[in-house]
Design a protein around this motif. Structure first.
Motif, PDB file in Angstrom:
ATOM      1  N   GLU A 264       5.149  -0.158  -0.742  1.00  0.00           N
ATOM      2  CA  GLU A 264       4.746  -1.329  -1.541  1.00  0.00           C
ATOM      3  C   GLU A 264       3.328  -1.761  -1.215  1.00  0.00           C
ATOM      4  O   GLU A 264       2.576  -2.195  -2.104  1.00  0.00           O
ATOM      5  CB  GLU A 264       5.720  -2.484  -1.291  1.00  0.00           C
ATOM      6  N   ALA A 265       2.933  -1.643   0.062  1.00  0.00           N
ATOM      7  CA  ALA A 265       1.563  -2.007   0.433  1.00  0.00           C
ATOM      8  C   ALA A 265       0.557  -1.060  -0.207  1.00  0.00           C
ATOM      9  O   ALA A 265      -0.500  -1.494  -0.691  1.00  0.00           O
ATOM     10  CB  ALA A 265       1.424  -1.989   1.956  1.00  0.00           C
ATOM     11  N   PHE A 266       0.873   0.236  -0.216  1.00  0.00           N
ATOM     12  CA  PHE A 266      -0.016   1.193  -0.890  1.00  0.00           C
ATOM     13  C   PHE A 266      -0.144   0.865  -2.373  1.00  0.00           C
ATOM     14  O   PHE A 266      -1.244   0.912  -2.946  1.00  0.00           O
ATOM     15  CB  PHE A 266       0.510   2.616  -0.709  1.00  0.00           C
ATOM     16  N   ASP A 267       0.971   0.512  -3.005  1.00  0.00           N
ATOM     17  CA  ASP A 267       0.921   0.178  -4.425  1.00  0.00           C
ATOM     18  C   ASP A 267       0.077  -1.074  -4.670  1.00  0.00           C
ATOM     19  O   ASP A 267      -0.656  -1.158  -5.679  1.00  0.00           O
ATOM     20  CB  ASP A 267       2.342  -0.050  -4.957  1.00  0.00           C
ATOM     21  N   ALA A 268       0.158  -2.043  -3.734  1.00  0.00           N
ATOM     22  CA  ALA A 268      -0.622  -3.268  -3.904  1.00  0.00           C
ATOM     23  C   ALA A 268      -2.121  -3.017  -3.739  1.00  0.00           C
ATOM     24  O   ALA A 268      -2.947  -3.730  -4.338  1.00  0.00           O
ATOM     25  CB  ALA A 268      -0.151  -4.322  -2.908  1.00  0.00           C
ATOM     26  N   LEU A 269      -2.492  -2.021  -2.928  1.00  0.00           N
ATOM     27  CA  LEU A 269      -3.904  -1.733  -2.679  1.00  0.00           C
ATOM     28  C   LEU A 269      -4.482  -0.700  -3.634  1.00  0.00           C
ATOM     29  O   LEU A 269      -5.690  -0.426  -3.577  1.00  0.00           O
ATOM     30  CB  LEU A 269      -4.084  -1.242  -1.235  1.00  0.00           C
ATOM     31  N   LEU A 270      -3.652  -0.107  -4.474  1.00  0.00           N
ATOM     32  CA  LEU A 270      -4.109   1.004  -5.306  1.00  0.00           C
ATOM     33  C   LEU A 270      -5.257   0.593  -6.225  1.00  0.00           C
ATOM     34  O   LEU A 270      -6.296   1.277  -6.280  1.00  0.00           O
ATOM     35  CB  LEU A 270      -2.923   1.531  -6.130  1.00  0.00           C
ATOM     36  N   LYS A 271      -5.116  -0.505  -6.923  1.00  0.00           N
ATOM     37  CA  LYS A 271      -6.167  -0.947  -7.838  1.00  0.00           C
ATOM     38  C   LYS A 271      -7.422  -1.363  -7.084  1.00  0.00           C
ATOM     39  O   LYS A 271      -8.550  -1.125  -7.550  1.00  0.00           O
ATOM     40  CB  LYS A 271      -5.650  -2.127  -8.674  1.00  0.00           C
ATOM     41  N   LEU A 272      -7.248  -1.951  -5.898  1.00  0.00           N
ATOM     42  CA  LEU A 272      -8.396  -2.367  -5.093  1.00  0.00           C
ATOM     43  C   LEU A 272      -9.204  -1.152  -4.637  1.00  0.00           C
ATOM     44  O   LEU A 272     -10.438  -1.192  -4.603  1.00  0.00           O
ATOM     45  CB  LEU A 272      -7.917  -3.176  -3.891  1.00  0.00           C
TER      46      LEU A 272
ATOM     47  N   ASP B 116      -2.670 -10.141   1.013  1.00  0.00           N
ATOM     48  CA  ASP B 116      -3.664 -10.990   1.659  1.00  0.00           C
ATOM     49  C   ASP B 116      -5.023 -10.294   1.701  1.00  0.00           C
ATOM     50  O   ASP B 116      -6.060 -10.933   1.458  1.00  0.00           O
ATOM     51  CB  ASP B 116      -3.198 -11.335   3.069  1.00  0.00           C
ATOM     52  N   LEU B 117      -5.007  -8.994   1.981  1.00  0.00           N
ATOM     53  CA  LEU B 117      -6.257  -8.233   1.976  1.00  0.00           C
ATOM     54  C   LEU B 117      -6.856  -8.179   0.574  1.00  0.00           C
ATOM     55  O   LEU B 117      -8.082  -8.314   0.402  1.00  0.00           O
ATOM     56  CB  LEU B 117      -5.987  -6.818   2.495  1.00  0.00           C
ATOM     57  N   ARG B 118      -6.029  -8.032  -0.425  1.00  0.00           N
ATOM     58  CA  ARG B 118      -6.520  -7.953  -1.797  1.00  0.00           C
ATOM     59  C   ARG B 118      -7.150  -9.269  -2.239  1.00  0.00           C
ATOM     60  O   ARG B 118      -8.103  -9.281  -3.037  1.00  0.00           O
ATOM     61  CB  ARG B 118      -5.350  -7.585  -2.715  1.00  0.00           C
ATOM     62  N   GLU B 119      -6.660 -10.374  -1.693  1.00  0.00           N
ATOM     63  CA  GLU B 119      -7.229 -11.671  -2.068  1.00  0.00           C
ATOM     64  C   GLU B 119      -8.541 -11.951  -1.345  1.00  0.00           C
ATOM     65  O   GLU B 119      -9.440 -12.585  -1.896  1.00  0.00           O
ATOM     66  CB  GLU B 119      -6.212 -12.784  -1.755  1.00  0.00           C
TER      67      GLU B 119
END
Length: 597
Positions: A134-142, A106-109
């Motif tokens: 998993e949250a860290f992995d989702a934010l890595l590119k951001l 949600d933060l990434r969007e």
């Protein structure tokens, strides 16, 4: 209006308000001035050191109507909205409750969307270590390639739990724990603004209890202002926190120094009767013995101690009563007791057991206790081990002589003589003690009282009066600081310096026994030569004038009736074989032989 907590009202709002984080302020303000502000920051440090407040100040720097600026005005609509937590572009996220992968997605969007009212969007993620893998992995590119106009601030108290891939994409700033002096100054400033009179001693007591956290210190001040009203002194803080008095710490250390088991139980009983939390007491004792160890091993390094400047002299005097090994063993015992108190239902017994083992090494089954007993036996047998601390060097022990008749000439023992001649041996055997003693000591008989010039002058004001019949060794220990202070008023500088390293060990109404550390052998004669001046001070303060018996402590004995027999000088081992035989007899053991040899 609803009451607002003091720590919220006095939260830092500008870079100059941040306490004790000059390195962080200097780096951030310099980056803003030069236009080189990074897109992601990692703020690490203990609780209450200003991590989240610094993140809000950073949001003001980039969104202030007069900015970007290193000195936000604090008066524009942007700064006021950020101060009140109402700015739509400054988002604070609690990772403890929003640390799942869905929250990260949600933060990434939402991050790529343009700011609504401000210049930039700031995401402040508190307790960032609570984010899932998993949250860290989702934010890595951001975090690696953030959208324009978006910055991230991660705040954590456990940076070692942060993934290296995230840390490598952030600028890391380590926030330092606040000093006691800095917190005390902050408390005085806030108390003045609130119209509260805060005593310096109370401010230092609150600062020590806060353990470097500004938020905890201000919260304690808020509580104390409710209890004490417009005047907060140390008594108010003590009643609020259950922190023991400073003299209790000194008294317990003196009890451990001389191995007084009865005094240890009495000290704990007084704390329990006064309603103190023994868990806080144990933490306070840990801090005190840690300070003694620092003073003992790193002299003249006052900057390593979290104590007021005027307390260093008393710490220095008390540290001389211990060896570094003894202090290390006491600290280990107290640390184990503090750990056990988290689960035990009887914290009093846990603390008493730790103090008993500290006073009597023979009751300590740990390897450290065995080493302490071996060091004591080596001293008794006049065996000098290479691994023994310099303070535990061999000191000749002399048995106290029999009390001479009124018309008889009293023998004089020489504590500094390492090996007496044949005549001294013969006289020493005739002067055997009629009964066992509870400690191995170097005693000088029939001290010669030399009147001091100051004793014939005008009488100085008495700090406090006492009934002579109620004076005991516990009262003398508690009031030893007043005795030393009164000696200074009587211009007895030498006697005062000597007595700072002494501890009253016994008083039977006629004789006061004073113990000195093993390294103070030559002090005995100097004290006894000034006995008259010291008796005058005791008469003024307590109404007593006892004979002074000075001893040099060489071992400890418990209050359970066990005694340590003194080793006479004439019985010193002639060679290494005799010393080994004596140690075997004391330990009840046989040497191990190599069968292959």
């Amino acid at each position: 209006m609803q009451h607002q907590a003091l720590y919220r009202r006095y939260r830092p709002q500008t870079p100059s308000d941040l306490l004790g984080q000059e390195h962080v302020v200097r780096a951030l303000t310099g980056a803003v001035r030069e236009g080189r502000l990074h897109h992601a920051f990692l703020f690490c440090g203990p609780r209450g050191t200003g991590k989240t407040s610094t993140a809000r100040i950073l949001a003001k720097m980039v969104n202030c109507e007069h900015g970007p600026t290193a000195e936000p005005c604090g008066e524009c609509s942007q700064c006021i909205a950020i101060r009140d937590g109402a700015h739509v572009d400054v988002v604070e996220i609690d990772a403890a409750s929003h640390g799942g992968v869905d929250d990260a997605r949600d933060l990434r969007e939402k991050a790529p969307t343009a700011p609504m009212v401000g210049r930039e969007k700031i995401y402040i993620i508190d307790e960032a270590q609570r984010l899932s893998r998993e949250a860290f992995d989702a934010l890595l590119k951001l975090f690696e390639e953030p959208p324009p106009g978006v910055r991230f601030v991660l705040a954590t108290t456990e940076p070692h739990k942060m993934p290296a891939t995230i840390v490598g994409r952030c600028q890391r700033f380590d926030f330092r724990r606040h000093t006691i002096d800095g917190l005390a100054e902050l408390l005085q400033k806030i108390a003045g603004s609130e119209g509260v009179q805060l005593d310096p001693s109370a401010a230092f007591a609150i600062a020590r209890q806060a353990e470097g956290s500004a938020r905890d210190a201000v919260s304690l001040l808020d509580q104390a202002s409710v209890v004490g009203g417009v005047r907060i002194d140390e008594e108010v803080v003590r009643s609020l926190l259950g922190v023991p008095q400073g003299e209790i710490r000194l008294e317990v250390a003196d009890v451990v120094a001389v191995g007084d088991l009865r005094g240890a139980f009495e000290a704990v009983d007084r704390l329990v009767q006064a309603g103190h939390d023994l868990r806080n007491v144990t933490g306070d004792l840990l801090a005190h013995f840690r300070n003694l160890l620092v003073v003992q091993t790193a002299p003249d390094q006052e900057d390593l101690l979290d104590v007021p400047a005027d307390a260093y002299a008393s710490l220095r005097a008390q540290a001389d009563k211990f060896t570094p090994g003894e202090l290390s063993r006491v600290l280990e015992l107290l640390l184990a007791a503090q750990t056990d108190m988290r689960w035990t239902t009887s914290p009093r017994l846990t603390l008493e057991l730790a103090l008993v083992r500290a006073c009597a090494p023979e009751t300590d089954p740990t390897p450290a206790g065995v080493v302490a007993r071996l060091e004591r036996l080596e001293r008794l047998a006049n065996v000098q081990a290479g691994s023994v601390s310099p303070r535990a060097d061999v000191v000749a022990a002399v048995a106290p002589a029999e009390v001479p008749a009124p018309n008889a000439k009293a023998p004089t023992a020489t504590p500094t003589t390492p090996a007496p001649n044949a005549k001294a041996k013969a006289s020493s055997k005739k002067a055997e003690s009629p009964k066992p003693v509870d400690t191995v000591a170097v005693v000088e008989e029939t001290p010669v009282a030399v009147p001091d010039a100051a004793s014939g002058g005008a009488q100085l004001p008495v700090p406090h009066a006492a009934d002579a019949s109620s004076v005991d060794v516990t009262m003398l220990r508690r009031s030893w600081g007043s005795v030393i202070q009164h000696l200074g008023q009587r211009k007895q500088a030498v006697l005062r310096a000597l007595m700072e390293s002494a501890t009253p060990t016994a008083y039977d109404g006629a004789t006061l026994e004073i113990a000195f550390p093993p390294t103070f052998k030559n002090t005995v004669k100097q004290v006894e030569s000034r006995q008259a001046a010291f008796q005058d001070v005791l008469q003024e303060l307590f109404g007593i004038s006892p004979e002074i018996s000075c001893v040099v402590r060489e071992s400890r004995a418990g209050d359970d009736g066990t005694h340590v027999e003194p080793v006479e000088e004439d019985d010193a081992p002639a060679d290494d074989a005799e010393a080994l035989r004596r140690v075997q007899e004391m330990l009840g053991a046989q040497p191990v032989t190599d069968e292959k040899a």
